[in-house]
Design a protein around this motif. Structure first.
Motif, short mmCIF file in Angstrom:
data_model
loop_
_atom_site.label_atom_id
_atom_site.label_comp_id
_atom_site.label_asym_id
_atom_site.label_seq_id
_atom_site.Cartn_x
_atom_site.Cartn_y
_atom_site.Cartn_z
N UNK A 146 -15.44 -17.41 0.73
CA UNK A 146 -16.41 -18.40 0.26
C UNK A 146 -16.09 -19.80 0.76
N UNK A 147 -14.81 -20.09 0.94
CA UNK A 147 -14.45 -21.44 1.39
C UNK A 147 -14.21 -21.50 2.91
N UNK A 148 -14.69 -20.44 3.58
CA UNK A 148 -14.63 -20.44 5.04
C UNK A 148 -13.28 -20.07 5.61
N UNK A 149 -12.41 -19.49 4.78
CA UNK A 149 -11.10 -19.07 5.29
C UNK A 149 -11.00 -17.55 5.33
N UNK A 150 -12.14 -16.92 5.61
CA UNK A 150 -12.20 -15.44 5.62
C UNK A 150 -11.18 -14.82 6.56
N UNK A 151 -10.79 -15.55 7.59
CA UNK A 151 -9.81 -15.03 8.54
C UNK A 151 -8.46 -14.77 7.88
N UNK A 152 -8.21 -15.43 6.77
CA UNK A 152 -6.92 -15.26 6.08
C UNK A 152 -6.94 -14.10 5.08
N UNK A 153 -8.15 -13.53 4.86
CA UNK A 153 -8.22 -12.45 3.85
C UNK A 153 -7.35 -11.29 4.31
N UNK A 154 -6.81 -10.58 3.34
CA UNK A 154 -5.71 -9.68 3.63
C UNK A 154 -5.60 -8.62 2.55
N UNK A 155 -4.95 -7.50 2.88
CA UNK A 155 -4.61 -6.51 1.85
C UNK A 155 -3.25 -6.94 1.28
N UNK A 156 -3.30 -7.86 0.35
CA UNK A 156 -2.09 -8.57 -0.09
C UNK A 156 -0.99 -7.65 -0.63
N UNK A 157 -1.41 -6.63 -1.39
CA UNK A 157 -0.39 -5.75 -1.97
C UNK A 157 -0.13 -4.52 -1.09
N UNK A 158 -0.88 -4.40 0.00
CA UNK A 158 -0.73 -3.23 0.86
C UNK A 158 0.07 -3.51 2.12
N UNK A 159 0.51 -4.74 2.30
CA UNK A 159 1.28 -5.10 3.48
C UNK A 159 2.70 -5.45 3.04
N UNK A 160 3.71 -4.79 3.62
CA UNK A 160 5.09 -5.05 3.17
C UNK A 160 5.49 -6.52 3.29
N UNK A 161 4.83 -7.26 4.18
CA UNK A 161 5.22 -8.68 4.34
C UNK A 161 4.69 -9.56 3.22
N UNK A 162 3.57 -9.14 2.62
CA UNK A 162 2.98 -10.00 1.57
C UNK A 162 3.10 -9.42 0.16
N UNK A 163 3.43 -8.11 0.06
CA UNK A 163 3.42 -7.48 -1.27
C UNK A 163 4.43 -8.14 -2.22
N UNK A 164 5.68 -8.32 -1.74
CA UNK A 164 6.71 -8.89 -2.62
C UNK A 164 6.38 -10.34 -3.01
N UNK A 165 6.00 -11.20 -2.05
CA UNK A 165 5.61 -12.57 -2.46
C UNK A 165 4.48 -12.57 -3.49
N UNK A 166 3.53 -11.64 -3.35
CA UNK A 166 2.42 -11.60 -4.31
C UNK A 166 2.91 -11.17 -5.70
N UNK A 167 3.80 -10.19 -5.73
CA UNK A 167 4.36 -9.76 -7.02
C UNK A 167 5.13 -10.93 -7.63
N UNK A 168 5.85 -11.68 -6.79
CA UNK A 168 6.59 -12.85 -7.29
C UNK A 168 5.63 -13.88 -7.88
N UNK A 169 4.52 -14.09 -7.18
CA UNK A 169 3.53 -15.05 -7.66
C UNK A 169 3.01 -14.66 -9.05
N UNK A 170 2.71 -13.36 -9.19
CA UNK A 170 2.23 -12.86 -10.49
C UNK A 170 3.28 -13.10 -11.56
N UNK A 171 4.54 -12.82 -11.22
CA UNK A 171 5.60 -12.96 -12.22
C UNK A 171 5.82 -14.43 -12.61
N UNK A 172 5.64 -15.33 -11.64
CA UNK A 172 5.76 -16.76 -11.99
C UNK A 172 4.67 -17.12 -12.99
#
Lengths: 302, 436
Positions: A146-172
């Protein structure tokens, strides 16, 4: 009162400890003993365990997934202890010292409750909720589109590089309310004259935070750090709800690793070895914390 | 954040203690066949599912035929039975007859520890052995080590399940795609959807669908010997060669060609199913367990199914098993109940409600779609085409397959790395089983 009389009356108090001691033995000591015994066996959960000595521990030391799970535990300590404690300190201090004064206690209390809300949610509900937000077709990616950053959209929990940071974000997000509430309660007992005197002497907010807030609420900081570290080391629910340790073990933590060995792989002995190692680690960390706390208190009293 | 967290160390220890204690009180069989006044029955099928409705009717028939016997039925949760069966069966609280998961790690394990009653004599005298096709019998029989496929009967399956392609007729029509009959036509159909910016095949990397598609692709280049080697350990499996290599390579190729979304690694099976139900996905490759739900909930478009093309082997097996705990005190009543569930009147209810009966009378099934579902299953079983599921061979292999599938989807590992992981877990697991 003579020493003999004192001894006799002290002996009378021991009875009050009995229910707690019985409960401790039944609920903690015996199961932990059984767990240690099982960790020395090979057992599928059915039939008789076979004693194999320290084989499970030897295997554990060579298991990459086990070591990976402890690395992920350190990430959980960052997400559940360090970041929330630092942010919690700043937030509590701001709410108490700035918002509370300028906009009244009701506003500060309302904001405190807002920060605490994730703590009230059952952790699995929070996990499922965030799972929805972070799905490939979830709200997070929709927002980026919606804000024009569609290129950054990602399978956040399905990629080993982003899954742990996302879980950390949730825990914070989940964790922040806890230190905020504890620290605000702690600030209530700080003598307001200290702040007033500092203000009259021309101290700004940060100077007051540094010289008054931090030293005054040190005991609570220890409590928060200790309880959150234990919570971080044994974290299970959010991992189960969000990623089940995946993708490819990128978010596996020791408790989930033990659960998997117990119930999915039917390696009860091995799972017990993981559980024992985790328990020992938590005990060591707790003792270290308590020791540091008592040393600091003794130094302050002197 | 402190209260609701599962502390596995303590939980596991408590469980372990309970298991130890429960183990002490096992196996009192003195009262077996005493024919007491009650039949204790547990299963975990939903009340509205085909199986739930059929078993309700079976209970009704049982009561009518055993007027003096009280049926104590309890509906359990799948996980409740799955995780606690060994404890329950080793205690004096075990039911007389229970639904239980099939496979080496479940029914096989319990049978090898003497917790399940040997049903061989009953299977022969009551004709269950003739009613079930050879591939359905595979999951009913277990050897001394608990490996399925031979040995004694320890469970009776009376429904089946298999995996097929579900497709959205409206989307096929909208994009001018015909129902594929060959693998080439299937890939051509998927190319058409990709060209129109539609991801053709729904996927869910965080659960079973990815592993199932990889296995089906492997099966398309395999024969019965491979299935026996892989599932029954007849000979070692070489994970560096076809058919498994073909399965993993082709899966990866399908991801790179856009047949499968690269962003499906974190999705769960439920996400895949609901996307299909919402009309967003042209095809999904999944099991007959969706069938009843799709029939009930998809109102906006027509849908159909077809078997995966150009393969004799399909994922599928018997359904779950009726097992009789060795500690049951009313074994004869339990056998009578199992026998009732095999009767045509009960089997036909299964067929009519969207289940897959093992002894269906197709002339009694009125719904055309259900007829097609059962007919396809018959075709597979008659051709000895049930190849079971990829995670069955060793305990814990499900997680290995899920991790591998996710890696293939998100591109974090090569197919060779994934196959190395598959091979290691498989070889270690088989070795453990063979060493007892």
């Amino acid at each position: 009162m003579s020493a003999r009389q004192l001894g006799r009356s002290a002996a009378g108090f021991w009875w009050y400890l009995l229910p707690g001691a019985v409960a401790f033995i039944a609920i903690v000591a015996v199961p932990f003993g059984a767990n240690i015994y099982l960790s020395l066996t090979k057992w599928s959960g059915v039939g008789s365990p076979r004693f194999i000595g320290a084989d499970n521990y030897t295997r554990l030391l060579q298991d990459d997934v086990f070591w990976g799970s402890f690395r992920n535990s350190l990430a959980m300590v960052v997400a559940m202890v360090i970041v929330p404690t630092v942010i919690g300190l700043l937030l509590a201090s701001t709410l108490f010292d700035v918002i509370g004064r300028r906009f009244g206690n009701k506003t500060a209390s309302f904001l405190r409750a807002t920060f605490y809300l994730p703590q009230v949610l059952p952790v699995v509900v929070a996990g499922i909720l965030w799972g929805w937000l972070l799905r490939p077709d979830g709200a997070f990616n929709a927002l980026l589109n919606a804000i024009g950053l569609g290129g950054l959209s990602h399978d956040w929990l399905g990629d080993p590089r982003t899954a742990l940071p996302m879980v950390m974000l949730v825990m914070i997000w989940v964790q922040i309310g806890y230190p905020v509430v504890i620290f605000m309660a702690a600030l209530q007992r700080v003598d307001p004259d200290l702040y007033e005197a500092a203000e009259i002497d021309g101290a700004g907010w940060f100077r007051r935070f540094q010289a008054i807030t931090l030293p005054q609420i040190r005991p609570e900081t220890f409590v928060v750090a200790l309880t959150c570290t234990i919570a971080a080391l044994k974290v299970f629910g959010p991992i189960w709800a969000l990623t089940r340790g995946g993708p490819n073990n990128a978010t596996t933590v020791p408790s989930y690793f033990a659960y998997n060995a117990f119930f999915n792989k039917l390696q009860v002995g091995y799972g017990a070895a993981v559980a024992t190692a985790l328990t020992l680690l938590i005990v060591i960390v707790s003792l270290a914390f308590l020791r540091i706390q008592s040393r600091t208190e003794s130094a302050e009293e002197r | 954040m402190r209260s609701a967290r599962g502390f596995v160390a303590v939980g596991a220890a408590l469980t372990a203690l309970a298991l130890v204690l429960a183990g002490c009180g096992s196996g009192d069989d003195k009262g077996a066949d005493a024919g007491g006044g009650a039949l204790k029955l547990w299963h975990y099928e939903g009340a509205d599912s085909a199986m739930g409705v059929a078993w309700d009717k079976a209970i009704e028939v049982f009561k009518a035929e055993h007027p003096g016997v009280q049926v104590q039925f309890e509906r359990k949760a799948f996980e409740q039975i799955q995780q606690n069966a060994s404890m329950i069966l080793a205690s004096d609280q075990a039911p007389d007859v229970m639904e239980y998961n099939k496979g080496n790690a479940t029914a096989g394990l319990l049978s090898s520890k003497g917790l399940l009653a040997d049903l061989t004599e009953e299977a022969e005298s009551r004709g269950w052995d003739k009613a079930l096709s050879p591939s359905l019998q595979t999951t009913a029989k277990y050897d001394d080590k608990g490996v399925m496929g031979s040995g004694k009967w320890f469970g009776i399956p009376n429904y089946g399940e298999y995996v097929m392609v579900y497709y959205n007729k409206a989307l096929f029509k909208q994009h001018g795609v015909a129902v594929p009959k060959t693998l080439a036509e299937l890939t051509q159909a998927m190319d058409t959807f990709v060209a129109k910016k539609v991801t053709p095949l729904g996927m869910a990397g965080a659960e079973y669908p990815a592993g199932q598609l990889y296995y089906q692709l492997a099966l398309s280049k395999a024969d019965r010997k491979f299935v026996d080697d892989y599932q029954l350990y007849k000979s070692p499996v070489d994970f560096t060669k076809d058919p498994v290599k073909y399965g993993a390579d082709t899966f990866k190729e399908w991801v790179s060609k856009g047949y499968i979304s690269k962003q499906s690694a974190s999705l769960k099976a439920e996400d895949m199913g609901t996307a299909f139900m919402a009309g967003k996905t042209p095809m999904i490759f999944s099991g007959s367990w969706w069938y009843g739900r799709f029939a009930a909930e998809i109102k906006k478009f027509e849908w159909g199914t077809f078997l995966f093309p150009e393969t004799k082997l399909h994922l599928g097996s018997s359904g779950n098993l009726w097992v009789v705990p060795e500690s049951s005190k009313n074994k004869k009543l339990a056998y009578d109940f199992i026998d009732i569930t095999m009767r045509p009147e009960i089997q036909n209810i299964l067929g009519e409600k969207g289940g897959v009966p093992v002894r269906a009378d197709l002339s009694k099934v009125t719904d055309a779609k259900n007829k097609e579902l059962i007919a396809n299953f018959d075709t597979i079983t008659k051709a000895d085409g049930l190849a079971f599921y990829p995670d069955w061979p060793v305990p814990g292999y499900y997680d290995v397959l899920v991790a591998g599938g996710q890696s293939l989807i998100n591109g974090s590992k090569t197919t060779d790395q994934v196959l190395t992981d598959f091979a290691k877990a498989y070889t270690d697991g088989v070795q453990e089983i063979e060493n007892g």
